[in-house]
Design a protein around this motif. Structure first.
Motif, PDB file in Angstrom:
ATOM      1  N   GLY A 132      54.321  25.190   7.824  1.00  0.00           N
ATOM      2  CA  GLY A 132      54.472  24.151   8.836  1.00  0.00           C
ATOM      3  C   GLY A 132      54.512  22.753   8.257  1.00  0.00           C
ATOM      4  N   VAL A 133      53.976  22.579   7.031  1.00  0.00           N
ATOM      5  CA  VAL A 133      53.994  21.245   6.422  1.00  0.00           C
ATOM      6  C   VAL A 133      55.415  20.768   6.172  1.00  0.00           C
ATOM      7  CG1 VAL A 133      51.744  21.590   5.349  1.00  0.00           C
ATOM      8  CG2 VAL A 133      53.812  22.190   4.083  1.00  0.00           C
ATOM      9  N   PHE A 134      56.383  21.683   6.209  1.00  0.00           N
ATOM     10  CA  PHE A 134      57.781  21.301   5.963  1.00  0.00           C
ATOM     11  C   PHE A 134      58.407  20.568   7.140  1.00  0.00           C
ATOM     12  CE2 PHE A 134      57.713  24.244   2.420  1.00  0.00           C
ATOM     13  CZ  PHE A 134      58.601  23.674   1.524  1.00  0.00           C
ATOM     14  N   GLU A 159      71.723  29.794  -5.346  1.00  0.00           N
ATOM     15  CA  GLU A 159      70.304  29.477  -5.284  1.00  0.00           C
ATOM     16  C   GLU A 159      69.985  28.723  -4.002  1.00  0.00           C
ATOM     17  OE1 GLU A 159      66.347  29.549  -6.403  1.00  0.00           O
ATOM     18  OE2 GLU A 159      68.066  30.631  -7.254  1.00  0.00           O
ATOM     19  N   GLY A 160      70.929  27.860  -3.573  1.00  0.00           N
ATOM     20  CA  GLY A 160      70.749  27.139  -2.311  1.00  0.00           C
ATOM     21  C   GLY A 160      70.672  28.103  -1.136  1.00  0.00           C
ATOM     22  N   CYS A 161      71.562  29.130  -1.145  1.00  0.00           N
ATOM     23  CA  CYS A 161      71.544  30.135  -0.077  1.00  0.00           C
ATOM     24  C   CYS A 161      70.234  30.923  -0.093  1.00  0.00           C
ATOM     25  CB  CYS A 161      72.730  31.087  -0.239  1.00  0.00           C
ATOM     26  SG  CYS A 161      74.343  30.324   0.077  1.00  0.00           S
ATOM     27  N   ALA A 162      69.816  31.333  -1.288  1.00  0.00           N
ATOM     28  CA  ALA A 162      68.573  32.104  -1.399  1.00  0.00           C
ATOM     29  C   ALA A 162      67.382  31.290  -0.929  1.00  0.00           C
ATOM     30  CB  ALA A 162      68.377  32.549  -2.846  1.00  0.00           C
ATOM     31  N   THR A 163      67.398  29.984  -1.241  1.00  0.00           N
ATOM     32  CA  THR A 163      66.311  29.099  -0.817  1.00  0.00           C
ATOM     33  C   THR A 163      66.241  29.026   0.698  1.00  0.00           C
ATOM     34  OG1 THR A 163      66.588  27.770  -2.820  1.00  0.00           O
ATOM     35  CG2 THR A 163      65.405  26.747  -0.990  1.00  0.00           C
ATOM     36  N   PHE A 164      67.417  28.873   1.304  1.00  0.00           N
ATOM     37  CA  PHE A 164      67.424  28.792   2.770  1.00  0.00           C
ATOM     38  C   PHE A 164      66.970  30.109   3.390  1.00  0.00           C
ATOM     39  CE2 PHE A 164      69.490  29.635   6.807  1.00  0.00           C
ATOM     40  CZ  PHE A 164      68.892  28.637   7.567  1.00  0.00           C
ATOM     41  N   VAL A 165      67.394  31.254   2.817  1.00  0.00           N
ATOM     42  CA  VAL A 165      67.008  32.562   3.361  1.00  0.00           C
ATOM     43  C   VAL A 165      65.486  32.667   3.435  1.00  0.00           C
ATOM     44  CG1 VAL A 165      66.927  35.042   2.868  1.00  0.00           C
ATOM     45  CG2 VAL A 165      69.094  33.802   2.706  1.00  0.00           C
ATOM     46  N   ALA A 171      60.287  29.934   8.841  1.00  0.00           N
ATOM     47  CA  ALA A 171      60.351  28.686   9.612  1.00  0.00           C
ATOM     48  C   ALA A 171      60.189  28.935  11.098  1.00  0.00           C
ATOM     49  CB  ALA A 171      61.675  27.975   9.334  1.00  0.00           C
ATOM     50  N   ASP A 172      59.680  27.920  11.777  1.00  0.00           N
ATOM     51  CA  ASP A 172      59.600  27.957  13.234  1.00  0.00           C
ATOM     52  C   ASP A 172      60.970  27.601  13.808  1.00  0.00           C
ATOM     53  OD1 ASP A 172      59.123  26.222  15.890  1.00  0.00           O
ATOM     54  OD2 ASP A 172      57.601  27.802  15.725  1.00  0.00           O
ATOM     55  N   THR A 173      61.458  28.439  14.733  1.00  0.00           N
ATOM     56  CA  THR A 173      62.820  28.260  15.243  1.00  0.00           C
ATOM     57  C   THR A 173      63.014  26.897  15.886  1.00  0.00           C
ATOM     58  OG1 THR A 173      63.125  30.624  15.575  1.00  0.00           O
ATOM     59  CG2 THR A 173      64.521  29.158  16.878  1.00  0.00           C
ATOM     60  N   GLN A 174      62.057  26.468  16.684  1.00  0.00           N
ATOM     61  CA  GLN A 174      62.197  25.189  17.376  1.00  0.00           C
ATOM     62  C   GLN A 174      62.278  24.023  16.393  1.00  0.00           C
ATOM     63  OE1 GLN A 174      62.809  24.881  20.599  1.00  0.00           O
ATOM     64  NE2 GLN A 174      62.767  27.137  20.693  1.00  0.00           N
ATOM     65  N   GLU A 175      61.563  24.123  15.268  1.00  0.00           N
ATOM     66  CA  GLU A 175      61.572  23.051  14.278  1.00  0.00           C
ATOM     67  C   GLU A 175      62.859  23.056  13.448  1.00  0.00           C
ATOM     68  OE1 GLU A 175      58.078  23.709  12.026  1.00  0.00           O
ATOM     69  OE2 GLU A 175      56.698  23.174  13.646  1.00  0.00           O
ATOM     70  N   LEU A 176      63.381  24.245  13.181  1.00  0.00           N
ATOM     71  CA  LEU A 176      64.569  24.351  12.322  1.00  0.00           C
ATOM     72  C   LEU A 176      65.876  24.203  13.102  1.00  0.00           C
ATOM     73  CD1 LEU A 176      65.554  24.935   9.439  1.00  0.00           C
ATOM     74  CD2 LEU A 176      65.509  27.376   9.994  1.00  0.00           C
ATOM     75  N   GLY A 207      73.301  35.071   8.234  1.00  0.00           N
ATOM     76  CA  GLY A 207      72.574  36.043   9.051  1.00  0.00           C
ATOM     77  C   GLY A 207      71.189  35.543   9.428  1.00  0.00           C
ATOM     78  N   ARG A 208      70.479  34.976   8.470  1.00  0.00           N
ATOM     79  CA  ARG A 208      69.144  34.434   8.748  1.00  0.00           C
ATOM     80  C   ARG A 208      69.239  33.199   9.647  1.00  0.00           C
ATOM     81  NH1 ARG A 208      64.824  37.596   8.489  1.00  0.00           N
ATOM     82  NH2 ARG A 208      65.251  39.185   6.911  1.00  0.00           N
ATOM     83  N   LEU A 209      70.263  32.397   9.406  1.00  0.00           N
ATOM     84  CA  LEU A 209      70.455  31.188  10.206  1.00  0.00           C
ATOM     85  C   LEU A 209      70.679  31.535  11.675  1.00  0.00           C
ATOM     86  CD1 LEU A 209      70.939  28.049  10.124  1.00  0.00           C
ATOM     87  CD2 LEU A 209      73.355  28.588   9.902  1.00  0.00           C
TER      88      LEU A 209
END
Length: 836
Positions: A132-134, A159-165, A171-176, A207-209
């Motif tokens: 949540g600190v993010f 690496e950017g894709c893996a980081t986002f996955v 992540a909280d959906t409402q925040e992201l 898919g995660r997005l």
């Protein structure tokens, strides 16, 4: 061990300008952190004093310093508890280096380390349950991710894709959610990447997005549109990842029920994938999706399960989907429109992909989609005749499956309607595959099909592919006729329609020079069912096919359908007594109205059929003679008289060929019929067309039982052909002269003696000419002369002695003539000894 870090010294070294000094200081610090046990408090205190200098080194002009600085901070982050303060500082620094529109960091390797550091923080904070600190730095994190996803370096992108996955997982959906659209746009750009691993990473991230996107907007629609083309990617692992994305959405997407129609294609396509690694990976997870759906709808599906049995003719070697998986598809019938739309795409691979998807859809939907058949009939029929063989074969599989799984009584009427409204090969193929695989088929339905195929729209087609499937469908009708309850008269009516349809198609195939074996097998099968020979079958029903040969009273060419049909019928069924009168009427129509090419085509076929007259006529000799006389009088004789013009010349030649064929094919009947045509022969033997003369000289020998008076003009005309320009005709004439034998009158001895004298005169004249030609250098004519002289010497010995002596006094090569005389005489004596 106590951690001893001289923070002041390190700070002083990092503020210097010596690259090696700074690099060495950072390396030593990192090694110390990684290899020394220390308390969290001590670690945090040291980082508080050093972080500003470390983060400032991210901007150092030396690449090695920047790289070591990031690695050193990573060493701290791995051992420090998650703190907002540290997170914000590091993320802010990374955003300065990687979150701007322009590329600040020139080194690809350093950019990879930067995004790796962000990935590390996400993983560390997620482990400690403090992601949540993010929330406060999502704008900066998003910019870093987007920049990495758009990077020119594939490793940075992945690496950017893996980081986002990993971020999306926790992540909280409402925040992201506010940032999902911009991230999605960046990821879409990777879907066309030339490297398959990059495409795989992008699909996984999308898919995660999708789990965090707003389902009410256009974002989800675009997401499916962007990802779907990768179902046809050349790399199996990319296709598998798309299927994995569909599985993820089916299991975890909160609003998945609203998107089943768009999600299911992602998974169903993988179930029909050519690569085993795709199917083996997706299938077990698809079963889990079915289980989840069953659990969520157990009340409804449990009732359905009680009477849920597969159809009797379920496709072999195909495993039936579970009731949950089928339920998933059955609630998404609107998907059919999307699938069938793709079957008409201009790209081959798109059509093939759509058909494979449709197969899986039908396999899962089963009878539930029966009501939707009318919506896809036309599109499926069209693709059944696709020019790409692989596509057409897949369409055939889909049609076959439809026939097995749909409710027969519900679709058959619409299937008939399609055939009646669209007499095309496409609808025919589709209907054939469905009807053949289906278990149903009543007498009325079979009779309806046979009568429909008998119509001119179907059985008179000139398209080989169409003809092939008409015959196949007729064969299916015969198959199903064995399984119905029908009386003998009903079955005979059915077989009659099948015969007429089949024989017409077979006839046109023959005229088009196509393979006629399929049609012949069909006719043989009907004959076997009727327990009669094929010939008798033709005699019984051929006249019905002949009735359908219409519109011959027009100036048709030889390529016109009515002419080709008549020509093919003659070649397939030949000449038979029961329908000769009807056939003669049709031929006369052709000769009266059609073009010259049509005359030649039909007459040529009649000539060929005449060769087997005695085999096909099947009646007593007396009746056969009457039929032959009628045929010759109406068809042949009118064209034996000379007329000017090339067309008349061709017809005269064909008439003579037919007469010659009849003389051979109906030899006993011809003895009575041919004499009436003798008056035409002298002019035919002198015709300027060599073919006409050739057939005429061959036919001469069949003119038997004629009086001397009638035979005399024919005999002298034959003898004159020994002077013909054609060597072949000269040889035939030399042979024919010896075979001409008149019938002498027996009523009066005086008249009989007179006739014998007249014929003796012809024989002497013939011997003189033959002896003259014996001196010819041509081997063929010389052999023919010897053969004929032998016959004449035996039948007229006195004349032979006389003509030999006369010739001996006149020829120069007396030894050759004497040799011939001795040769013939010796053979005669030997024959006499043998006979005695």
């Amino acid at each position: 061990m106590t951690l001893e870090i001289d923070t002041q010294k390190i700070c002083d070294q990092l503020e210097g300008t010596d690259r090696r000094q700074k690099t060495k200081a950072l390396e030593e610090l990192r090694e110390l952190l990684e290899n020394t046990a220390v308390s969290t408090e001590e670690m945090a205190a040291s980082f508080d004093e050093l972080y500003l200098h470390l983060l400032k080194s991210y901007d150092d002009r030396f690449e090695s310093v920047r790289g070591q600085a990031v690695q050193t901070v990573n060493a701290f982050l791995k051992r420090l508890p998650p703190m907002d303060f540290h997170l914000l500082n590091v993320v802010s620094t990374l955003a300065e280096r990687m979150g701007k529109a322009e590329t600040v960091e020139p080194s690809e390797e350093i950019r990879l380390i930067y995004i790796g550091q962000l990935h590390l923080m996400i993983c560390q904070y997620a482990k400690m349950g403090n992601v949540g600190v993010f929330r406060e730095c999502y704008p900066q994190v998003t910019k870093i991710l987007i920049k990495s996803i758009k990077d020119d370096y594939p490793l940075v992108q992945r690496e950017g894709c893996a980081t986002f996955v990993d971020l999306a997982k926790v992540a909280d959906t409402q925040e992201l959610r506010p940032f999902t659209e911009s991230l999605a746009v960046a990821l879409y750009g990777m879907l066309n990447h030339k490297h398959a691993p990059a495409r795989i990473s992008a699909v996984e991230a999308i898919g995660r997005l999708s789990l965090h996107m707003d389902a009410s907007g256009d974002g989800m629609r675009r997401l499916f549109n962007e990802v779907s083309p990768l179902l046809m990617d050349t790399m199996p692992l990319v296709r598998r990842e798309v299927g994995q994305m569909g599985i993820l959405m089916l299991l975890e997407l909160l609003d998945r029920y609203s998107f089943f129609e768009r999600i299911l294609p992602l998974v169903l396509c993988c179930l029909k994938d050519d690569s085993p690694e795709v199917l083996s990976h997706i299938y077990p997870q698809w079963l889990k999706c079915g289980e989840l759906y069953y659990e969520e709808n157990e009340a409804e599906l449990s009732k359905q399960e009680i009477s849920d049995l597969p159809v009797e003719n379920y496709p072999e070697n195909v495993k039936r989907p579970t009731i949950g998986c089928r339920g998933l598809v059955q609630r998404s019938l609107r998907l059919l429109t999307l699938i069938t739309r793709e079957t008409s795409d201009w790209k081959d691979n798109v059509r093939l992909h759509a058909l494979k998807l449709l197969y899986q859809f039908v396999l899962h939907a089963e009878s539930a989609m029966t009501a939707k058949f009318f919506e896809i009939y036309g599109d499926l029929a069209h693709v059944c005749i696709d020019p790409v063989a692989e596509v057409a074969a897949e369409a055939a599989k889909v049609s076959d499956l439809l026939g097995r799984l749909l409710m027969y009584d519900a679709w058959i009427d619409h299937g008939f309607d399609g055939l009646e409204r669209n007499a095309r090969e496409s609808y025919m193929r589709c209907f054939y595959y469905m009807f053949t695989s289906a278990l149903g088929g009543t007498y009325e339905q079979l009779n309806k099909i046979a009568k429909l195929l008998r119509s001119t729209d179907y059985s008179h087609t000139l398209k080989p592919g169409f003809q092939e499937y008409i015959l196949k469908l007729l064969d299916t009708v015969l198959d199903k006729s064995l399984k119905i309850n029908a009386g003998q008269e009903e079955l005979q009516e059915l077989y009659e329609s099948v015969y007429v349809s089949g024989i017409k198609v077979n006839a046109l195939q023959h005229s088009l020079s196509e393979d006629v074996s399929q049609g012949k097998l069909l006719i043989e099968r009907i004959a076997k069912l009727e327990q009669i020979s094929v010939g008798k079958l033709h005699e019984r029903w051929f006249h019905l096919a002949l009735l359908d040969v219409e519109n011959l009273d027009a100036s048709l060419e030889d390529t016109a359908e009515p002419v080709m049909l008549l020509d093919g019928l003659i070649n397939i069924c030949h000449l038979r007594a029961p329908y000769m009168a009807d056939l003669i009427k049709k031929v006369l129509l052709v000769f009266e109205h059609c073009c010259d090419s049509a005359h030649v085509k039909v007459f040529s076929s009649l000539s060929m059929a005449s060769l087997i007259w005695s085999e096909t006529m099947g009646i007593e000799r007396e009746q056969s003679t009457q039929v032959l006389a009628e045929f010759v009088t109406q068809i042949v004789e009118p064209y034996l008289t000379w007329k000017a013009g090339s067309s008349a010349e061709a017809m005269r030649s064909l008439a003579m060929a037919t007469l010659c064929a009849l003389a051979q094919g109906a030899e006993s009947e011809a003895v009575e019929v041919l004499p009436s045509l003798a008056k035409h022969m002298p002019s035919l033997l002198e015709d300027r067309n060599v073919t006409t003369r050739h057939y005429a000289i061959k036919a001469v020998v069949y003119f038997r039982g004629m009086s001397v008076e009638d035979l005399k003009p024919l005999a002298y005309a034959t003898m004159q052909r020994m002077d013909d320009p054609s060597a072949g005709i000269r040889s035939l004439a030399a042979l024919a002269v010896g075979k001409l034998k008149p019938k002498f009158k027996e009523d009066s001895e005086e008249e009989s003696q007179h006739e014998k004298e007249v014929w003796e005169s012809f024989v002497k004249r013939a011997m003189d000419l033959l002896l003259l030609y014996h001196e010819s250098p041509e081997k063929d004519i010389k052999a023919a002369v010897e053969r004929t002289l032998k016959e004449l010497a035996q039948s007229h010995p006195e004349a032979w002695e006389e003509r030999y002596k006369r010739a001996l006094a006149m020829v120069q090569k007396k030894d050759k003539l004497s040799e011939l005389y001795e040769k013939l005489t010796i053979k005669d004596e030997a024959n006499e000894v043998t006979e005695s």
